[in-house]
Design an enzyme around this catalytic site. Structure first.
Site, PDB file in Angstrom:
ATOM      1  N   GLU A 170      11.612  18.077   6.840  1.00  0.00           N
ATOM      2  CA  GLU A 170      10.739  17.868   5.676  1.00  0.00           C
ATOM      3  C   GLU A 170       9.592  18.871   5.593  1.00  0.00           C
ATOM      4  O   GLU A 170       8.428  18.508   5.380  1.00  0.00           O
ATOM      5  CB  GLU A 170      10.202  16.427   5.682  1.00  0.00           C
ATOM      6  CG  GLU A 170      11.321  15.399   5.678  1.00  0.00           C
ATOM      7  CD  GLU A 170      10.849  13.950   5.821  1.00  0.00           C
ATOM      8  OE1 GLU A 170       9.634  13.709   5.803  1.00  0.00           O
ATOM      9  OE2 GLU A 170      11.706  13.076   5.964  1.00  0.00           O
ATOM     10  N   ASN A 211      16.391  19.722   8.005  1.00  0.00           N
ATOM     11  CA  ASN A 211      16.680  18.415   7.413  1.00  0.00           C
ATOM     12  C   ASN A 211      15.594  18.041   6.400  1.00  0.00           C
ATOM     13  O   ASN A 211      14.406  18.188   6.680  1.00  0.00           O
ATOM     14  CB  ASN A 211      16.707  17.373   8.557  1.00  0.00           C
ATOM     15  CG  ASN A 211      17.189  16.006   8.123  1.00  0.00           C
ATOM     16  OD1 ASN A 211      18.249  15.879   7.523  1.00  0.00           O
ATOM     17  ND2 ASN A 211      16.423  14.963   8.450  1.00  0.00           N
ATOM     18  N   HIS A 247      18.519   9.627   0.705  1.00  0.00           N
ATOM     19  CA  HIS A 247      17.965   8.291   0.437  1.00  0.00           C
ATOM     20  C   HIS A 247      18.032   8.081  -1.082  1.00  0.00           C
ATOM     21  O   HIS A 247      17.160   8.549  -1.822  1.00  0.00           O
ATOM     22  CB  HIS A 247      16.517   8.200   0.930  1.00  0.00           C
ATOM     23  CG  HIS A 247      16.402   8.339   2.419  1.00  0.00           C
ATOM     24  ND1 HIS A 247      16.893   7.395   3.290  1.00  0.00           N
ATOM     25  CD2 HIS A 247      15.874   9.308   3.197  1.00  0.00           C
ATOM     26  CE1 HIS A 247      16.656   7.770   4.541  1.00  0.00           C
ATOM     27  NE2 HIS A 247      16.042   8.935   4.508  1.00  0.00           N
ATOM     28  N   GLU A 275      20.933  10.804   6.438  1.00  0.00           N
ATOM     29  CA  GLU A 275      20.189   9.530   6.424  1.00  0.00           C
ATOM     30  C   GLU A 275      20.583   8.702   5.204  1.00  0.00           C
ATOM     31  O   GLU A 275      19.729   8.099   4.543  1.00  0.00           O
ATOM     32  CB  GLU A 275      18.678   9.805   6.415  1.00  0.00           C
ATOM     33  CG  GLU A 275      18.200  10.666   7.558  1.00  0.00           C
ATOM     34  CD  GLU A 275      16.690  10.919   7.559  1.00  0.00           C
ATOM     35  OE1 GLU A 275      15.956  10.207   6.858  1.00  0.00           O
ATOM     36  OE2 GLU A 275      16.258  11.861   8.273  1.00  0.00           O
ATOM     37  N   ASP A 277      21.298   6.174   2.553  1.00  0.00           N
ATOM     38  CA  ASP A 277      21.203   4.764   2.156  1.00  0.00           C
ATOM     39  C   ASP A 277      21.057   4.735   0.641  1.00  0.00           C
ATOM     40  O   ASP A 277      20.603   5.707   0.031  1.00  0.00           O
ATOM     41  CB  ASP A 277      20.099   3.975   2.877  1.00  0.00           C
ATOM     42  CG  ASP A 277      18.736   4.650   2.931  1.00  0.00           C
ATOM     43  OD1 ASP A 277      18.421   5.434   2.001  1.00  0.00           O
ATOM     44  OD2 ASP A 277      17.977   4.395   3.872  1.00  0.00           O
TER      45      ASP A 277
HETATM   46  O1  G3I Z   1       7.378   0.365  17.178  1.00  0.00           O
HETATM   47  C1  G3I Z   1       6.178  -0.002  16.501  1.00  0.00           C
HETATM   48  C2  G3I Z   1       5.725  -1.359  16.948  1.00  0.00           C
HETATM   49  O2  G3I Z   1       5.397  -1.315  18.313  1.00  0.00           O
HETATM   50  C3  G3I Z   1       4.517  -1.780  16.115  1.00  0.00           C
HETATM   51  O3  G3I Z   1       4.138  -3.068  16.438  1.00  0.00           O
HETATM   52  C4  G3I Z   1       4.846  -1.714  14.627  1.00  0.00           C
HETATM   53  C5  G3I Z   1       3.642  -2.040  13.757  1.00  0.00           C
HETATM   54  O4  G3I Z   1       3.690  -1.363  12.528  1.00  0.00           O
HETATM   55  O5  G3I Z   1       5.261  -0.413  14.314  1.00  0.00           O
HETATM   56  C6  G3I Z   1       6.432   0.002  15.017  1.00  0.00           C
HETATM   57  O6  G3I Z   1       6.748   1.288  14.651  1.00  0.00           O
HETATM   58  C7  G3I Z   1       7.293   1.446  13.339  1.00  0.00           C
HETATM   59  C8  G3I Z   1       8.635   2.147  13.489  1.00  0.00           C
HETATM   60  O7  G3I Z   1       9.138   2.487  12.216  1.00  0.00           O
HETATM   61  C9  G3I Z   1       9.666   1.287  14.196  1.00  0.00           C
HETATM   62  O8  G3I Z   1       9.898   0.123  13.498  1.00  0.00           O
HETATM   63  C10 G3I Z   1       6.341   2.293  12.536  1.00  0.00           C
HETATM   64  O9  G3I Z   1       5.162   1.563  12.260  1.00  0.00           O
HETATM   65  C11 G3I Z   1       6.992   2.709  11.240  1.00  0.00           C
HETATM   66  O10 G3I Z   1       6.130   3.637  10.585  1.00  0.00           O
HETATM   67  C12 G3I Z   1       8.290   3.376  11.521  1.00  0.00           C
HETATM   68  O11 G3I Z   1       8.916   3.729  10.303  1.00  0.00           O
HETATM   69  C13 G3I Z   1       9.868   4.750  10.416  1.00  0.00           C
HETATM   70  C14 G3I Z   1       9.528   5.875   9.462  1.00  0.00           C
HETATM   71  O12 G3I Z   1      10.531   6.879   9.557  1.00  0.00           O
HETATM   72  C15 G3I Z   1       8.169   6.456   9.779  1.00  0.00           C
HETATM   73  O13 G3I Z   1       7.997   7.741   9.415  1.00  0.00           O
HETATM   74  C16 G3I Z   1      11.231   4.170  10.058  1.00  0.00           C
HETATM   75  O14 G3I Z   1      11.615   3.203  11.047  1.00  0.00           O
HETATM   76  C17 G3I Z   1      12.269   5.288  10.008  1.00  0.00           C
HETATM   77  O15 G3I Z   1      13.464   4.772   9.463  1.00  0.00           O
HETATM   78  C18 G3I Z   1      11.780   6.402   9.113  1.00  0.00           C
HETATM   79  O16 G3I Z   1      12.742   7.431   9.177  1.00  0.00           O
HETATM   80  C19 G3I Z   1      12.482   8.590   8.355  1.00  0.00           C
HETATM   81  C20 G3I Z   1      13.150   9.758   9.042  1.00  0.00           C
HETATM   82  O17 G3I Z   1      12.695   9.878  10.365  1.00  0.00           O
HETATM   83  C21 G3I Z   1      12.921  11.028   8.254  1.00  0.00           C
HETATM   84  N1  G3I Z   1      13.351  10.881   6.888  1.00  0.00           N
HETATM   85  C22 G3I Z   1      12.792   9.755   6.181  1.00  0.00           C
HETATM   86  C23 G3I Z   1      13.032   8.453   6.945  1.00  0.00           C
HETATM   87  C24 G3I Z   1      12.505   7.283   6.190  1.00  0.00           C
HETATM   88  O18 G3I Z   1      11.090   7.350   6.096  1.00  0.00           O
END
Ligand code: G3I
Length: 355
Positions: A170, A211, A247, A275, A277
């Site tokens: 990105e 990516n 996405h 990715e 969906d």
């Molecule tokens: O693991 C912590 C947990 O300990 C905590 O209590 C909780 C509270 O918010 O957060 C947890 O972490 C979260 C993590 O996902 C796992 O669930 C983060 O807050 C949350 O921000 C994170 O979101 C991820 C997101 O990227 C953040 O940038 C998504 O799971 C993930 O699917 C998403 O993936 C991205 C790709 O890497 C790049 N392309 C876009 C895609 C969607 O945004």
């Protein structure tokens, strides 16, 4: 699209209750045997010489029987997995002199036991950076060394074990300009090239990818990605492929997806749908889910039309884990399996395309 195959539905339904044809798995997962009327997606995709993947974190956010069920379904249907968060900077490099590989290592151990390949994701991104990095004050020289150290160490740790790395993620804004962020701000525009060169030096065999999202169809942003990667190819910057995140919203798959894949392939690049969906407004209507199923089928068919398009990977296993509802309130149900692990029309869209 053809109607659901009830044989597949029945088997997966039984599996989710813990009494299906697949052996119950404690510890390492292994794929369940396919039968004539229940062919896993990974078997179909192997016949086409491609990979079908999904994403998840260490332990896949589950424990106990939920985890067993999750791993069994994943190992049955997919031959590729991407750590959804466990390789991101904040997780894998939590302190300046400390790397924490154990969560991602456990995904690789699962993948090895189940015969899955792994896509590494992502090495250099403007998000999910460790706070020691974002709160520090760095000179350009220090920032270059930090980037180089991160890429070299992480790629080196997994040397020889991954199918591909998302080296830079990105880096472009929707208008095609370079996206502001810590690496661009501190290192300057050649941070992208620096990352690819460091990755190649650390693992000569792994495929190195750029990516991004909103570069699936032909538009101003994908034009910019195309120009960047064409220039890299011309100058011999080590890059092997482009990841189209994909996405999508149901009904919103770009009509120029094939044309876009084709132009990147003509640069000699591999193309991965990284990715995928396809979200729908919730509660989902039958008509929306049918559109979604058709969209999944079309995306996979389009990929299969181009030999360079060797991976279709969805961003999560079931609608229970998907990132969509929290990121897009009012939307959800974006994946192939519902929250009860049942295959949806979307699954059969993919199935039909692969068959
Ligand atoms: O693991 C912590 C947990 O300990 C905590 O209590 C909780 C509270 O918010 O957060 C947890 O972490 C979260 C993590 O996902 C796992 O669930 C983060 O807050 C949350 O921000 C994170 O979101 C991820 C997101 O990227 C953040 O940038 C998504 O799971 C993930 O699917 C998403 O993936 C991205 C790709 O890497 C790049 N392309 C876009 C895609 C969607 O945004």
């Amino acid at each position: 699209m053809r109607g659901p195959r009830w044989g597949v539905l029945t088997l997966l339904g039984a599996m989710s209750c813990g009494s299906g044809g697949a052996p119950d798995i404690n510890g390492p997962a292994s794929p369940a045997p396919a039968s004539a009327d229940t062919i896993p997606l990974r078997t179909l995709v192997a016949q086409r010489g491609r990979h079908i993947g999904t994403a998840g974190d260490r332990g896949f956010r589950y424990t106990g029987s939920d985890l067993t069920r999750f791993r069994r379904l994943l190992a049955r249907e997919f031959d590729l997995v991407t750590p959804e968060n466990d390789m991101k900077h904040e997780r894998i490099h939590p302190a300046r002199t400390q790397y924490r590989f154990e969560p991602a290592d456990s995904i690789l151990a699962f993948a090895d036991s189940a015969g899955l390949r792994v896509r590494g994701h992502p090495l250099v991104w403007h998000r999910q950076l460790a706070s020691w990095l974002t709160s520090g004050s760095w000179t350009p020289t220090e920032a270059r060394a930090l980037l180089q150290d991160h890429v070299t160490t992480v790629v080196g740790h997994y040397r020889g074990r991954l199918l591909a790395w998302d080296v830079v993620n990105e880096a472009l804004a929707d208008d095609g300009s370079l996206r502001p962020g810590l690496w661009l701000d501190l290192v300057g525009r050649d941070y992208i090239e620096l990352a690819f060169r460091a990755a190649r030096a650390a693992d000569p065999a792994v495929a190195l990818f750029y990516n991004d999202y909103n570069i699936e169809g032909v538009n101003v942003k994908s034009d910019s990605a195309y120009a960047l990667l064409r220039e890299f190819r011309a100058r011999g910057v080590p890059i092997d492929g482009v990841g189209l995140q994909a996405h999508f919203v149901a009904g919103g798959v770009p009509a120029t997806l094939g044309q876009n894949i084709s132009r990147f392939a003509a640069l000699g690049l591999k193309v991965h749908i990284t990715e995928l969906d396809i979200r729908v407004p919730i509660p989902a209507t039958a008509a929306m889910l049918q559109t979604q199923a058709q969209n999944y089928r079309d995306v996979v068919q389009t990929c299969l039309s181009y030999p360079a398009c060797e991976v279709v990977s969805v961003w999560g296993l079931t609608d229970r884990e998907s990132w969509i509802p929290s990121a897009f309130p009012g939307f959800g149900d974006a994946l192939l399996f519902d929250a009860s692990y049942q295959p949806k029309g979307a699954y059969f869209g993919v199935y039909d395309a692969l068959k």
